[in-house]
Motif scaffolding. Sequence first.
Motif, PDB file in Angstrom:
ATOM      1  N   SER A 152     -12.676 -36.101 -59.357  1.00 37.38           N
ATOM      2  CA  SER A 152     -13.491 -35.508 -58.299  1.00 37.38           C
ATOM      3  C   SER A 152     -12.649 -34.558 -57.451  1.00 37.38           C
ATOM      4  O   SER A 152     -11.579 -34.925 -56.965  1.00 37.38           O
ATOM      5  N   THR A 153     -13.132 -33.335 -57.283  1.00 32.85           N
ATOM      6  CA  THR A 153     -12.389 -32.358 -56.490  1.00 32.85           C
ATOM      7  C   THR A 153     -12.608 -32.547 -54.990  1.00 32.85           C
ATOM      8  O   THR A 153     -12.090 -31.784 -54.188  1.00 32.85           O
ATOM      9  N   SER A 154     -13.387 -33.557 -54.595  1.00 37.70           N
ATOM     10  CA  SER A 154     -13.560 -33.821 -53.169  1.00 37.70           C
ATOM     11  C   SER A 154     -12.391 -34.615 -52.595  1.00 37.70           C
ATOM     12  O   SER A 154     -12.286 -34.794 -51.378  1.00 37.70           O
ATOM     13  N   VAL A 155     -11.496 -35.103 -53.446  1.00 38.98           N
ATOM     14  CA  VAL A 155     -10.311 -35.825 -52.981  1.00 38.98           C
ATOM     15  C   VAL A 155      -9.405 -34.883 -52.196  1.00 38.98           C
ATOM     16  O   VAL A 155      -9.202 -33.720 -52.589  1.00 38.98           O
ATOM     17  N   GLU A 156      -8.863 -35.362 -51.101  1.00 45.11           N
ATOM     18  CA  GLU A 156      -7.930 -34.575 -50.283  1.00 45.11           C
ATOM     19  C   GLU A 156      -6.609 -35.316 -50.173  1.00 45.11           C
ATOM     20  O   GLU A 156      -6.555 -36.548 -50.209  1.00 45.11           O
ATOM     21  N   ILE A 157      -5.544 -34.534 -50.010  1.00 46.31           N
ATOM     22  CA  ILE A 157      -4.216 -35.075 -49.746  1.00 46.31           C
ATOM     23  C   ILE A 157      -3.858 -34.747 -48.301  1.00 46.31           C
ATOM     24  O   ILE A 157      -3.979 -33.594 -47.882  1.00 46.31           O
ATOM     25  N   ALA A 158      -3.411 -35.751 -47.555  1.00 46.05           N
ATOM     26  CA  ALA A 158      -2.958 -35.530 -46.178  1.00 46.05           C
ATOM     27  C   ALA A 158      -1.528 -36.019 -46.036  1.00 46.05           C
ATOM     28  O   ALA A 158      -1.188 -37.113 -46.507  1.00 46.05           O
ATOM     29  N   GLU A 159      -0.693 -35.194 -45.414  1.00 36.00           N
ATOM     30  CA  GLU A 159       0.639 -35.630 -45.011  1.00 36.00           C
ATOM     31  C   GLU A 159       0.585 -35.925 -43.521  1.00 36.00           C
ATOM     32  O   GLU A 159       0.183 -35.080 -42.722  1.00 36.00           O
ATOM     33  N   ILE A 160       1.015 -37.119 -43.146  1.00 37.44           N
ATOM     34  CA  ILE A 160       0.886 -37.588 -41.777  1.00 37.44           C
ATOM     35  C   ILE A 160       2.227 -38.065 -41.250  1.00 37.44           C
ATOM     36  O   ILE A 160       2.971 -38.771 -41.964  1.00 37.44           O
ATOM     37  N   LYS A 161       2.544 -37.678 -40.003  1.00 38.05           N
ATOM     38  CA  LYS A 161       3.796 -38.105 -39.381  1.00 38.05           C
ATOM     39  C   LYS A 161       3.508 -38.658 -37.984  1.00 38.05           C
ATOM     40  O   LYS A 161       2.437 -38.454 -37.419  1.00 38.05           O
ATOM     41  N   SER A 162       4.512 -39.315 -37.435  1.00 42.11           N
ATOM     42  CA  SER A 162       4.399 -39.842 -36.087  1.00 42.11           C
ATOM     43  C   SER A 162       4.559 -38.714 -35.072  1.00 42.11           C
ATOM     44  O   SER A 162       5.332 -37.768 -35.306  1.00 42.11           O
ATOM     45  N   LEU A 163       3.833 -38.794 -33.961  1.00 44.27           N
ATOM     46  CA  LEU A 163       3.976 -37.786 -32.897  1.00 44.27           C
ATOM     47  C   LEU A 163       5.326 -37.911 -32.216  1.00 44.27           C
ATOM     48  O   LEU A 163       5.863 -39.009 -32.084  1.00 44.27           O
TER      49      LEU A 163
END
Length: 223
Positions: free
Chosen positions: A212-223
Motif C-alpha cells: 500500500s502506497t498510503s504507508v508513511e515513514i516518519a523520523e522523530i526526535k526529542s525536542l
Amino acid sequence: MLILNESLLCVRMKRVSKHRFWDDSEREVTNIQISEVMEENYGLYVWPGSIVLAEYIWQHRTLFRGAQVLELGAGTALPGILAAKLGAHVTLTDLENNSEVFENMARNCEENQVGCKILSLTWGSWDQNMLNLNPDVVLGADVLYNSSDFDDLFATVAFLLQKNPAAVFITAYEPRSAHRSIEFLMAKWKLQCIKLVDAHEILPQAKLLSVSTSVEIAEIKSL
C-alpha cells in the motif's frame, strides 16, 4: 477425517516470504527470508509497514553500520534483521507472553544468520530491560495500529530518545483516521518529526505493486 483437514489447513497457513534489497547497479544485494504464519496473531506475518521500513533502512544503510538499534513490536523482525545484516547491533523486542512470536523471531534470525538480542518489552513499563536500553536508532513498523497503545508507545519512545539526544525513532505507519494522528502525541511527549516520506517515494517499482502506497515513514526526535 476432520483432524486431517485441520492439520492440512495449518500447513497451508505457513509460508516463507523472500525479500530482496539492491542498489541501482545491483552490485550490492541483500536477501532475507522470513517465516510467517498467516493467522490473526499480529506478530506472525509481515505487515506492509515492515516492507516499507526495511526499504528505507536499505536506502539509508550507512546510518546503521555499527549503530545500536532497537526494534519495537518487531514481530517477524524484517526491519531489524536487515539492520543486523547491514552491520548494526540489534535488539528485537515484542510484548511479553507471546512465546510463538518470540520463537518465530528467533527462527528468522537463525535462518538469516544474524545474532540479534531478543527481549520482551511492554510499552510504558519501566522494568530493567527498558532501563538498560540505550539505542541510537529505534525502529517501529505498523506499531501505530491499536489506539489504546499509543500513549504507552510514545511514552516509551520519549524515554529512549531523552536518554540519548542524538537518537532517532523511525516508524512506518498507515494513517487510518484523524483521531490517530501522531502530531498530537508528539506534542504531548515533547517529540518532533524531522522527516516525513511517502512509500511511493522510496519503493522500487517492483515493490509498489504489492505494498500500500498510503504507508508513511516518519523520523522523530526529542525536542
